[in-house]
Design a protein around this motif. Structure first.
Motif, short mmCIF file in Angstrom:
data_model
loop_
_atom_site.label_atom_id
_atom_site.label_comp_id
_atom_site.label_asym_id
_atom_site.label_seq_id
_atom_site.Cartn_x
_atom_site.Cartn_y
_atom_site.Cartn_z
N SER A 11 14.56 -14.01 -6.94
CA SER A 11 14.90 -13.90 -5.51
C SER A 11 14.84 -12.43 -5.05
N ASN A 12 14.66 -11.53 -6.00
CA ASN A 12 14.57 -10.10 -5.66
C ASN A 12 13.63 -9.48 -6.70
N PHE A 13 12.37 -9.77 -6.53
CA PHE A 13 11.39 -9.56 -7.59
C PHE A 13 10.51 -8.34 -7.29
N PRO A 14 10.51 -7.31 -8.19
CA PRO A 14 9.70 -6.13 -7.89
C PRO A 14 8.29 -6.22 -8.48
N PHE A 15 7.31 -5.85 -7.72
CA PHE A 15 5.96 -5.69 -8.27
C PHE A 15 5.25 -4.57 -7.51
N VAL A 16 4.12 -4.16 -8.08
CA VAL A 16 3.44 -2.95 -7.58
C VAL A 16 1.96 -3.23 -7.35
N ILE A 17 1.44 -2.66 -6.27
CA ILE A 17 -0.01 -2.64 -6.06
C ILE A 17 -0.42 -1.18 -5.96
N THR A 18 -1.48 -0.79 -6.65
CA THR A 18 -2.03 0.55 -6.40
C THR A 18 -3.37 0.37 -5.70
N VAL A 19 -3.68 1.31 -4.81
CA VAL A 19 -4.94 1.21 -4.05
C VAL A 19 -5.77 2.46 -4.24
N GLU A 20 -7.07 2.32 -4.00
CA GLU A 20 -8.00 3.44 -4.14
C GLU A 20 -7.79 4.44 -3.00
N PRO A 21 -8.38 5.66 -3.12
CA PRO A 21 -8.10 6.69 -2.11
C PRO A 21 -8.28 6.19 -0.67
N THR A 22 -7.26 6.46 0.12
CA THR A 22 -7.13 5.94 1.48
C THR A 22 -6.52 7.03 2.34
N ARG A 23 -6.86 7.03 3.63
CA ARG A 23 -6.24 8.02 4.52
C ARG A 23 -4.77 7.65 4.73
N PHE A 24 -3.95 8.69 4.85
CA PHE A 24 -2.51 8.48 5.00
C PHE A 24 -2.19 7.55 6.17
N SER A 25 -2.86 7.80 7.31
CA SER A 25 -2.51 7.03 8.51
C SER A 25 -2.89 5.56 8.34
N SER A 26 -4.03 5.25 7.64
CA SER A 26 -4.42 3.85 7.43
C SER A 26 -3.38 3.17 6.54
N MET A 27 -2.94 3.92 5.51
CA MET A 27 -1.96 3.34 4.59
C MET A 27 -0.66 3.05 5.33
N GLN A 28 -0.26 4.00 6.17
CA GLN A 28 0.99 3.84 6.91
C GLN A 28 0.92 2.63 7.85
N GLU A 29 -0.22 2.48 8.49
CA GLU A 29 -0.43 1.34 9.41
C GLU A 29 -0.28 0.01 8.67
N ALA A 30 -0.93 -0.05 7.48
CA ALA A 30 -0.86 -1.28 6.69
C ALA A 30 0.59 -1.56 6.29
N GLU A 64 3.32 -0.60 7.78
CA GLU A 64 4.13 -1.02 8.94
C GLU A 64 3.99 -2.53 9.14
N GLU A 65 2.76 -3.04 8.98
CA GLU A 65 2.57 -4.49 9.14
C GLU A 65 3.25 -5.25 7.98
N MET A 66 3.13 -4.69 6.77
CA MET A 66 3.76 -5.36 5.61
C MET A 66 5.28 -5.46 5.76
N LYS A 67 5.87 -4.43 6.39
CA LYS A 67 7.34 -4.41 6.55
C LYS A 67 7.83 -5.62 7.35
N THR A 68 6.97 -6.19 8.21
CA THR A 68 7.41 -7.29 9.08
C THR A 68 7.43 -8.64 8.35
N LEU A 69 6.92 -8.67 7.10
CA LEU A 69 6.79 -9.96 6.41
C LEU A 69 8.15 -10.45 5.90
N ASP A 70 8.38 -11.75 6.04
CA ASP A 70 9.75 -12.25 5.79
C ASP A 70 10.09 -12.40 4.31
N PHE A 71 9.11 -12.22 3.41
CA PHE A 71 9.46 -12.33 1.99
C PHE A 71 10.01 -11.02 1.41
N ASN A 72 9.98 -9.93 2.20
CA ASN A 72 10.50 -8.64 1.69
C ASN A 72 12.02 -8.66 1.58
#
Ligand SMILES: NC(=O)c1ccc[n+]([C@@H]2O[C@H](COP(=O)([O-])OP(=O)(O)OC[C@H]3O[C@@H](n4cnc5c(N)ncnc54)[C@H](OP(=O)(O)O)[C@@H]3O)[C@@H](O)[C@H]2O)c1
Length: 438
Positions: free
Chosen positions: A397-416, A418-426
């Motif tokens: 019910s409180n399960f940690p996992f990690v994703i690593t991504v290839e080189p990305t601009r800071f602002s694109s990562m931040q945008e993604a 922000e959208e992920m934060k709205t998901l109800d499974f967090n």
């Protein structure tokens, strides 16, 4: 400037660093006289609570005061400001420079705010302004940037600039303890203040990065504009995952110059274990300057503490004294130009923004489809996944996992994110860390 060949020093602040300066001066003054021909005489100490402190070990000729007016009016050649804060430290520095005295300070907050003003005042007064101790305490990084590396072009500077954060993160890495336990340990050992906000929020490292970048890139930098993140969200589990990818976590200040643009950032980074910075543990600090010709130069040592900081303060006092003897006038001009407003712009986004691989850690209520949802958000921004890491974990019910991504601009990562934060499974907001590799 001198009385009977002596240089009269007045000192504001008999706290941690002030005591260290008096101790070192009492011990080393004969050597300074014999070796460098510099005769330093401590005349007056300003401290608001000197009456409550043990001053019996200080030479009886030294006068004490708790009156700012008396201190400002005292005859002296050189003023050492070690009370910290903005007021009355700012008044002490401006008034001393206005009276054509040399000034030495360890005050990073003031140097980050008014360093350019002070250097202009010092230039007008033909006085010396020393601030070596304001960045990384006992590490002589300012001399190295202003002098030893002045023949090369500096491409970047980065470092572990806050010993409190480094202690906490090192304790979390070695014991895999939680943040609050590591902070409590740092407080019990005297490495963290009872209110640790300035350190753990990254604010202290940000002021130091502003000073270093100003010196390296000859640009006026407002510390408030530096994107800054603290270490409060780093979790013990992040060190488990960091180890899986042969890395650790460090709070870094990073400044990179590219095409006349400057990228500045303070925050926790995942640092690959092949980098020397990954091995700087405990309360130690380190600064790495990247020269176009010389390559990386790394200095590490005590970033704080009575003795190490006093060494930097007194080295500045000796340089100021040498300037009085005509030997170090070049120090002033290099310091002066170091704070000149330059042509570099901040990059806060856009094409020229720095790119990093990123580490994203989630705590979720486990259910099917989570990875697919996250992958879609990343794919919409053309962000490529590198790894998905999942340790076995009993609490689904409180399960940690990690994703690593290839080189990305800071602002694109931040945008993604922000959208992920709205998901109800967090269960928690995702943690995003840039990854530093060779
Ligand atoms: N500590 C370090 O390792 C370190 C390292 C690098 C740079 N620095 C910088 O060095 C400076 C001094 O730090 P510190 O750790 O020595 O601080 P500290 O221990 O708090 O010492 C400051 C001293 O100044 C006195 N003071 C404060 N405000 C005053 C006022 N308005 N008038 C007269 N006396 C006053 C304080 O008296 P009370 O005892 O009554 O408070 C205290 O004795 C700061 O700018 C800090 O950022 C410190």
């Amino acid at each position: 400037m001198t009385k009977n060949g002596k240089i009269r020093v007045s000192l504001a602040g008999l706290g941690t660093v002030g005591r260290g300066v008096v101790r070192l001066l009492e011990r080393e003054a004969p050597r300074y006289r014999e070796r460098f021909g510099i005769d330093l005489e401590l005349e007056m100490i300003l401290d608001r609570s000197y009456r409550k402190k043990d001053t019996s070990w200080i030479a009886s000729e030294v006068r004490f005061t708790d009156s700012l007016d008396e201190f400002l009016a005292a005859p002296s050649d050189l003023v050492v400001e070690l009370i910290g804060g903005v007021d009355p430290a700012d008044q002490i520095i401006r008034s001393a420079l206005g009276a054509r005295k040399s000034v030495v300070t360890a005050n990073k907050a003031l140097m980050a705010l008014y360093g350019t003003d002070y250097l202009n005042l010092a230039a007008e007064a033909d006085s010396y302004l020393g601030f070596e101790a304001s960045v990384a305490g006992g590490i002589p990084i300012i001399q190295v940037i202003n002098h030893s590396l002045s023949s090369d072009q500096v491409l970047g500077v980065r470092g572990i600039l806050n010993g409190t954060c480094n202690f906490i993160l090192s304790a979390m890495a070695s014991g895999q303890t939680e943040y609050k336990d590591a902070l409590a340990e740092a407080q019990s050992l005297g490495y963290a203040e009872s209110d640790p906000t300035l350190d753990v929020s990254g604010g202290d490292a940000r002021d130091k990065l502003a000073i270093l970048s100003t010196l390296c890139f000859h640009a006026a930098i407002d510390p408030e504009k530096i994107p800054t993140k603290g270490i409060e969200e780093v979790n013990a589990v992040d060190f488990v995952y960091a180890e899986r990818i042969d890395s650790t976590i460090k709070l870094l200040g990073v400044a990179t110059a590219r095409d006349d643009q400057l990228c500045l950032r303070v925050g926790p980074f995942l640092v690959d274990n092949s980098l020397l910075l990954s091995r700087i543990a405990g309360v130690l600090n380190a600064v790495e300057v990247m020269g176009a010709t010389v390559g990386p130069v790394l200095l590490s040592g005590s970033g704080a503490g009575e003795g190490p900081t006093a060494v930097s303060v007194l080295a500045d006092v000796l340089r100021a004294a040498q300037q009085g003897k005509g030997a170090a006038s070049t120090l002033l001009s290099s310091g002066e130009t170091a704070f000149r407003i330059g042509d570099l712009d901040f990059v806060m986004g856009g094409e020229k923004e720095e790119t990093y691989p990123f580490y994203l850690r989630f705590f979720v209520k486990d259910r099917p489809g989570i990875i697919a949802t996250l992958t879609r958000i990343l794919a919409q921004r053309k962000i490529n996944i590198d790894l998905v890491l999942q340790e076995s974990w009993s609490d689904r019910s409180n399960f940690p996992f990690v994703i690593t991504v290839e080189p990305t601009r800071f602002s694109s990562m931040q945008e993604a994110v922000e959208e992920m934060k709205t998901l109800d499974f967090n269960c928690l907001d995702p943690l995003v860390l840039p990854i530093l590799k060779e």
